[in-house]
Write a protein that holds these residues in place. Structure first.
Motif, PDB file in Angstrom:
ATOM      1  N   ASN A  10     -50.890   7.082  27.466  1.00 44.86           N
ATOM      2  CA  ASN A  10     -50.387   5.754  27.825  1.00 44.86           C
ATOM      3  C   ASN A  10     -51.514   4.749  27.892  1.00 44.86           C
ATOM      4  O   ASN A  10     -51.367   3.587  27.506  1.00 44.86           O
ATOM      5  N   ASN A  11     -52.661   5.178  28.418  1.00 42.68           N
ATOM      6  CA  ASN A  11     -53.831   4.306  28.470  1.00 42.68           C
ATOM      7  C   ASN A  11     -54.281   3.916  27.069  1.00 42.68           C
ATOM      8  O   ASN A  11     -54.717   2.786  26.830  1.00 42.68           O
ATOM      9  N   ILE A  12     -54.192   4.870  26.137  1.00 40.62           N
ATOM     10  CA  ILE A  12     -54.556   4.590  24.750  1.00 40.62           C
ATOM     11  C   ILE A  12     -53.636   3.513  24.174  1.00 40.62           C
ATOM     12  O   ILE A  12     -54.090   2.552  23.554  1.00 40.62           O
ATOM     13  N   LYS A  13     -52.359   3.669  24.377  1.00 37.03           N
ATOM     14  CA  LYS A  13     -51.399   2.706  23.847  1.00 37.03           C
ATOM     15  C   LYS A  13     -51.613   1.333  24.471  1.00 37.03           C
ATOM     16  O   LYS A  13     -51.537   0.307  23.779  1.00 37.03           O
ATOM     17  N   GLU A  14     -51.901   1.318  25.758  1.00 38.78           N
ATOM     18  CA  GLU A  14     -52.133   0.043  26.437  1.00 38.78           C
ATOM     19  C   GLU A  14     -53.382  -0.640  25.898  1.00 38.78           C
ATOM     20  O   GLU A  14     -53.387  -1.850  25.650  1.00 38.78           O
ATOM     21  N   GLU A  19     -60.565  -0.414  13.171  1.00 40.66           N
ATOM     22  CA  GLU A  19     -61.644  -0.290  14.153  1.00 40.66           C
ATOM     23  C   GLU A  19     -61.099  -0.213  15.576  1.00 40.66           C
ATOM     24  O   GLU A  19     -61.646   0.517  16.415  1.00 40.66           O
ATOM     25  N   ILE A  20     -60.038  -0.956  15.859  1.00 39.90           N
ATOM     26  CA  ILE A  20     -59.432  -0.922  17.195  1.00 39.90           C
ATOM     27  C   ILE A  20     -58.916   0.485  17.502  1.00 39.90           C
ATOM     28  O   ILE A  20     -59.162   1.046  18.578  1.00 39.90           O
ATOM     29  N   VAL A  21     -58.194   1.062  16.551  1.00 38.44           N
ATOM     30  CA  VAL A  21     -57.650   2.417  16.734  1.00 38.44           C
ATOM     31  C   VAL A  21     -58.778   3.436  16.806  1.00 38.44           C
ATOM     32  O   VAL A  21     -58.782   4.325  17.678  1.00 38.44           O
ATOM     33  N   SER A  68     -48.412   4.932  16.889  1.00 43.05           N
ATOM     34  CA  SER A  68     -47.180   4.339  17.416  1.00 43.05           C
ATOM     35  C   SER A  68     -47.443   2.966  18.020  1.00 43.05           C
ATOM     36  O   SER A  68     -46.636   2.037  17.868  1.00 43.05           O
ATOM     37  N   ALA A  69     -48.579   2.820  18.700  1.00 44.34           N
ATOM     38  CA  ALA A  69     -48.924   1.529  19.298  1.00 44.34           C
ATOM     39  C   ALA A  69     -49.076   0.453  18.235  1.00 44.34           C
ATOM     40  O   ALA A  69     -48.650  -0.693  18.425  1.00 44.34           O
TER      41      ALA A  69
END
Length: 264
Positions: free
Chosen positions: A3-7, A29-31, A58-59
């Motif tokens: 969840n922290n990753i998606k946020e 780069e963000i991912v 998914s994010a």
């Protein structure tokens, strides 16, 4: 954790969008950065690691789905960025292993060269001892030695080996570019490909116009790939992809030409 990753990815994507710099390379780069921060905590191939990658992708989908049909490119770079992150440690081990293999290969080449020198010395001695023989015997021995030293089978095997090594180096350059290899590593593979490629070149008198043009194309693409390293990642990948296809096409054409020559 996921969840922290998606946020984090969601926040970073929004910041990039607000700043007007939401490009495909930015998404990658963000991912990559987000996944890299936690990927080392999971064992390679574990379900947790797989879920991490899926949530990262998914994010991106959730934040870019309003683009409709154009989302394929965003999903592609998101997957690539996530894979680069999870494979970074393993890639370091691959680079280390390949470095060790190069050292072994250099040693083998040195030993093969010493063996060849030893064989040449033996043949030279045989030729020298025949000087007191009749002209007929000297010619027979000289002809036999020339046949052994200029074996077409050995020459062909060496050329095929050089062709394969050139293609392998190009493939490694492509994989390094796709999975987080450093620019210096990619350039090393290109230099290696160029060295083997030069060894695979046929003799000038056997090169027809079409083959000359193919060789010129390969040389140009090797140079273009080297220049592209300092430019955008997408441009580098495109140059390496073209080089890979060109080398495969060249060596296939050379093999066909060789067979036609043998038939004639």
């Amino acid at each position: 954790m996921t969840n922290n990753i998606k946020e984090k990815i969601t926040v970073d994507l929004q910041e990039a969008r607000d700043a007007g710099r939401l490009r495909t390379e930015t998404i990658r780069e963000i991912v990559k950065t987000a996944v890299s921060e936690v990927a080392d905590e999971f064992q390679a191939g574990s379900s947790d690691l797989n879920n991490l990658v899926k949530d990262a992708v998914s994010a991106v989908v959730e934040n870019c789905q309003d683009k409709g049909g154009e989302i394929k490119e965003e999903v592609t770079v998101a997957i690539e960025g996530a894979l680069e992150a999870v494979n970074s440690k393993r890639h370091e081990m691959i680079v280390k292993t390949q470095s060790e293999l190069k050292q072994i290969q250099v040693k083998l080449e040195h030993e093969e060269e010493e063996l060849q020198q030893e064989v040449d010395g033996i043949l030279a001695d045989i030729k020298q001892t025949s000087q007191e023989k009749s002209d007929f015997i000297k010619d027979a021995i000289s002809s036999a030695i020339n046949t052994i030293q200029n074996s077409e089978e050995v020459t062909l095997l060496k050329k095929r080996y050089a062709q394969l090594q050139a293609q392998v180096a190009v493939i490694r350059a492509n994989l390094a570019a796709r999975y987080g290899g450093r620019s210096g590593e990619i350039q090393d593979y290109l230099d290696e490909a160029k060295t083997w490629y030069n060894q695979a070149l046929p003799q000038p008198e056997t090169v027809v116009t079409q083959v000359k043009e193919k060789h010129s194309q390969i040389e140009n693409k090797l140079s273009a790939a080297g220049v592209a390293i300092a430019k955008k990642e997408d441009e580098l990948r495109q140059s390496l992809r073209e080089l890979l296809l060109a080398t495969a096409d060249l060596f296939k054409n050379q093999e066909s030409a060789s067979k036609e020559t043998e038939v004639k």
